[in-house]
Design an enzyme around this catalytic site. Structure first.
Site: not given
Ligand code: PDD
Length: 288
Positions: A33, A103, A148, A180, A204
């Site tokens: 996603y 699976h 992601k 993170e 990520l």
């Molecule tokens: N998540 N790390 C993780 C685990 C994340 O889920 C996200 C963002 C980020 C930041 O990435 P970016 O700057 O590209 O949004 C880092 C989104 C916002 C979500 O899952 O809703």
């Protein structure tokens, strides 16, 4: 007005959009996603989000159902038509339905692709001005955090630790190093230098993370991208979290202890927040 969602090439009323219970996204979390912020109906860093979507698809060996220009057309159409000026656009691609639960990948894949818009709620001013509290936890996720994927159970459990403690985010450490947040990237400021963990399979590659490092470089803020220990994180002068929906926020308390001297949002944060807003405004003005 009924929200319209994109499902496999069709625009449908949200109530009409249906996905099979045999979808591998539902049964296995077998999908990827993206979350793309939209300001004044202009998608922000769209090409970078779509490049990361391709990286995630490649990482799970799923062919992209659309070409880049098709994704751009679908997303810009939704950004134009959705109810709100500022939105968060969610896109998801799964490996689609299977005949029997197994699976292994089906021989014939019909991916499921969804695009939908939600109102973008940037954090309230008091979170930015006073900062937020966070807890920390061991990073219990798998070893492909650079993808992601929709398999977010570990992230959900980790985020809930923060919510249960009355906090906003959970800062993650793996083997003594900062990775993170449960749904954000984390930065440390020490002695005027901005420190960012190195991109690798344990985090990520954040789009907002990239923007912040670009702004630091552009404005001459000293910065270093390297491994950051847990001890360094706890001894930070300032700690920030950032993401597409939260932009950048100061973390002023970690596990009940004050971050830095202040217990409030720090001066380097204030500077970065101003640069970020200025950059957003410039990008939006330049948009077609
Ligand atoms: N998540 N790390 C993780 C685990 C994340 O889920 C996200 C963002 C980020 C930041 O990435 P970016 O700057 O590209 O949004 C880092 C989104 C916002 C979500 O899952 O809703």
């Amino acid at each position: 007005m009924t929200a319209r969602v994109f499902l496999n090439g069709q625009w449908l009323a949200a109530e009409e959009a249906r996905v099979s219970v045999m979808d591998r996204g539902f049964l296995f979390g077998d999908g990827v996603y993206e979350v793309i912020p939209v300001y004044s109906r202009q998608p922000f860093r769209l090409e970078q989000h779509l490049a990361r979507l391709q990286h995630s698809l490649d990482g799970i060996q799923l062919a992209n159902p659309y070409r880049l220009n098709e994704w751009i057309a679908f997303i810009t159409q939704l950004a134009r038509e959705a109810e709100w000026e500022d939105q968060s656009i969610y896109i998801q691609v799964t490996r689609g339905p299977m005949a029997v639960r197994n699976h292994a990948f089906p021989t014939q894949i019909t991916p499921t692709a969804v695009i939908l818009a939600e109102a973008m709620n940037t954090p309230p001013a008091n979170q930015r001005e006073q900062g937020i509290a966070a807890v920390s936890a061991a990073d219990i996720r798998w070893l492909r955090c650079d993808l992601k994927t929709t398999s977010l159970l570990a992230n959900c459990l980790l985020r809930q630790l923060a919510v249960s403690a009355g906090c906003v985010e959970t800062v993650l450490f793996r083997d003594g190093f900062l990775t993170e947040g449960s749904a954000s990237s984390i930065f440390v400021v020490k002695n005027g230098v901005l420190l960012a963990p190195m991109k690798n399979h344990l985090m990520l590659p954040g789009i907002t993370y990239d923007v912040i490092l670009e702004l630091a470089a552009q404005h001459g803020l000293a910065h270093d991208v390297r491994d950051i220990t847990e001890a360094e994180t706890r001894a930070a002068d300032e700690l920030w979290m950032c993401s597409s929906t939260k932009e950048v926020l100061p973390i002023v308390e970690l596990d009940g202890r004050t971050v830095g001297a202040g217990g409030t949002s720090g001066p380097v944060f204030a500077q970065m927040y101003a640069w970020y807003q200025e950059f957003k405004a410039k990008v939006m003005r330049a948009a077609p």
